[in-house]
Motif scaffolding. Sequence first.
Motif, mmCIF file in Angstrom:
data_model
loop_
_atom_site.group_PDB
_atom_site.id
_atom_site.type_symbol
_atom_site.label_atom_id
_atom_site.label_comp_id
_atom_site.label_asym_id
_atom_site.label_seq_id
_atom_site.Cartn_x
_atom_site.Cartn_y
_atom_site.Cartn_z
ATOM 1 N N UNK A 60 0.810 -1.216 0.000
ATOM 2 C CA UNK A 60 0.000 0.000 0.000
ATOM 3 C C UNK A 60 0.839 1.260 0.000
ATOM 4 N N UNK A 61 2.158 1.112 -0.071
ATOM 5 C CA UNK A 61 3.047 2.264 -0.070
ATOM 6 C C UNK A 61 3.369 2.800 1.299
ATOM 7 N N UNK A 62 2.812 2.203 2.347
ATOM 8 C CA UNK A 62 3.051 2.642 3.717
ATOM 9 C C UNK A 62 4.271 1.939 4.304
ATOM 10 N N UNK A 63 4.847 2.485 5.389
ATOM 11 C CA UNK A 63 5.978 1.808 6.026
ATOM 12 C C UNK A 63 5.593 0.395 6.467
ATOM 13 N N UNK A 64 6.511 -0.539 6.272
ATOM 14 C CA UNK A 64 6.292 -1.928 6.659
ATOM 15 C C UNK A 64 7.608 -2.495 7.173
ATOM 16 N N UNK A 65 7.513 -3.361 8.166
ATOM 17 C CA UNK A 65 8.705 -3.971 8.725
ATOM 18 C C UNK A 65 9.173 -5.154 7.880
ATOM 19 N N UNK A 66 10.475 -5.293 7.799
ATOM 20 C CA UNK A 66 11.093 -6.440 7.139
ATOM 21 C C UNK A 66 12.264 -6.896 7.994
ATOM 22 N N UNK A 67 12.737 -8.090 7.695
ATOM 23 C CA UNK A 67 13.870 -8.635 8.427
ATOM 24 C C UNK A 67 14.808 -9.326 7.453
ATOM 25 N N UNK A 68 15.953 -9.724 7.957
ATOM 26 C CA UNK A 68 16.923 -10.425 7.142
ATOM 27 C C UNK A 68 18.190 -10.672 7.933
ATOM 28 N N UNK A 69 19.223 -11.113 7.257
ATOM 29 C CA UNK A 69 20.502 -11.371 7.907
ATOM 30 C C UNK A 69 21.637 -10.935 6.994
#
Length: 384
Positions: free
Chosen positions: A68-77
Amino acid sequence: MPGFSRALCAAVAAVVAASGIAFAVPDATAKSGTQPGSLVSAAPLADGLRLPGADDAERVTYWSVGSDGAPALASGAYFLPEGAPPPGGWPVIAWAHGTSGLADHCAPSLVGPALPERDNPYLTAWLAHGYAVVASDYVGLGTPGPHPYLDVEVEAHSIVDMVRASRAAAPAISNRWAVVGQSQGGGAAIATARYATEFGRPDLDYRGAVGTGVPAYLENVLLPLGPGVPPAALPAGLTSYVFYILAGLRGAHPELDIDSYLTPLGRTLVDDAENQCTDQAHRTAEGVVLGDVFSRPLGAIPHAHDVLADYMGLAENGYDRPLFIGQGLTDIDVPAPGALGLAAAMTANGQPVTLRVYNADHSATFTASQQDAIPFVDGLFQGV
């Protein structure tokens, strides 16, 4: 957006506590707000998930952008090579992983890759060649909210922002980077190639891309699906990918009312797909006839082709750096005509694409192509 940030982080904490997944999400307002690539947390990677040959490895959580173009959390390594970094820091391979599932517990930074016996040696080879490996899980996989499977812009944001967040966590990581991916990640790598310079301004120095097993023109494959089509069971892996696509599309675009195109059986199977990693999803799809899943044709979605192409379509032009596509001629997971057609269209449009084909299946092409991909990527980092 401080109010939004506090509210979202509170919701994240509640979901994490309920899920039992162990990762910390501190108040992002203590960092840089919700700007794409802002680091939220970093902690040592869980035991058993560190790549052989990695001198340092951490799991990071960061802000990116959702459907939706809004801030969203992501993760990774991220994983750093052994030894002292070169001047300017370790050049970066941004790894785009293949399909692992849709549930949070399928995130590679939490459980490792879906095929560790294949992916870990591949990634370790990049470390041995002096590259830091920076691997996003993608938005919604390992973090709250739906994972919009195959959403090209979300995947591109996830990958670019993972490079930023990793650099914030590990100053030894350079701003010079290339993206490499396989299968879902092959498509994500090509999608990232289209947006990398735009999304990476002004701080990142994008050099090019490698995609293998690239799922191209899937929108054209989906359009004919509907009641009775196809009338027989397909290989379970292909069927489960359709469920993943429908689940991702449903989460990214609720206004389409995807459930209204599904039978009760179809809704149950798509619901199940949201909670399954690949092995379980393949088992669930065994013997399922896709024609029994639909109550009306997907082509009945208003402006169906445009909607699907906007969601998952890979661009035929607009690439400003070299890209490499590797495709197996006996690949049945991602059949050759899609990637070959995309490469042909890119070539006709004057795009800087290199195509290599291999007499191999999906996974064998991935491993065989590395002998061509490494010198290709090395060339991207020649000079300044």
